[in-house]
Design a protein around this motif. Sequence first.
Motif, PDB file in Angstrom:
ATOM      1  N   MET A   1       1.446  -2.464  -1.043  1.00 19.56           N
ATOM      2  CA  MET A   1       1.426  -1.490  -2.123  1.00 19.56           C
ATOM      3  C   MET A   1       0.108  -0.785  -2.085  1.00 19.56           C
ATOM      4  N   ASN A  36      -0.694   2.620  -9.859  1.00 22.86           N
ATOM      5  CA  ASN A  36       0.229   1.774  -9.095  1.00 22.86           C
ATOM      6  C   ASN A  36       1.675   1.996  -9.531  1.00 22.86           C
ATOM      7  N   ALA A  71       5.233  -6.512  -5.437  1.00 30.50           N
ATOM      8  CA  ALA A  71       3.846  -6.044  -5.270  1.00 30.50           C
ATOM      9  C   ALA A  71       3.310  -5.472  -6.580  1.00 30.50           C
ATOM     10  N   ARG A  74       2.490  -8.353  -8.863  1.00 31.60           N
ATOM     11  CA  ARG A  74       1.215  -8.969  -8.451  1.00 31.60           C
ATOM     12  C   ARG A  74       0.041  -8.136  -8.917  1.00 31.60           C
ATOM     13  N   SER A  75       0.169  -6.825  -8.794  1.00 34.14           N
ATOM     14  CA  SER A  75      -0.884  -5.919  -9.242  1.00 34.14           C
ATOM     15  C   SER A  75      -1.147  -6.114 -10.732  1.00 34.14           C
TER      16      SER A  75
END
Length: 85
Positions: A1, A36, A71, A74-75
């Motif tokens: 990502m 993101n 991803a 997780r971010s």
Amino acid sequence: MGIGTNNKSIFLSLGQEFMNSYKGKFTLDNLVFNANVQEFTHQISDIYGLSNQGTISQKEAYTQIQVLFEALKRSKQELRIGENP
């Protein structure tokens, strides 16, 4: 990502005014996570287009979206978004 926590300083130039439309306090972590999320949605749009054109199968599209979503999660965890200070 795309955007990691080490690249937070890049987004300072976007400024505090950008974040005023959000509830809560302006932080670099919130700004990075917002970027993101935007990248995630852009990639989802691209995958959807490829699937619609028949370039990739629906199964492949689903798999790619799962990877992107993990991803993004997780971010969020790494940036501690939504946690109490």
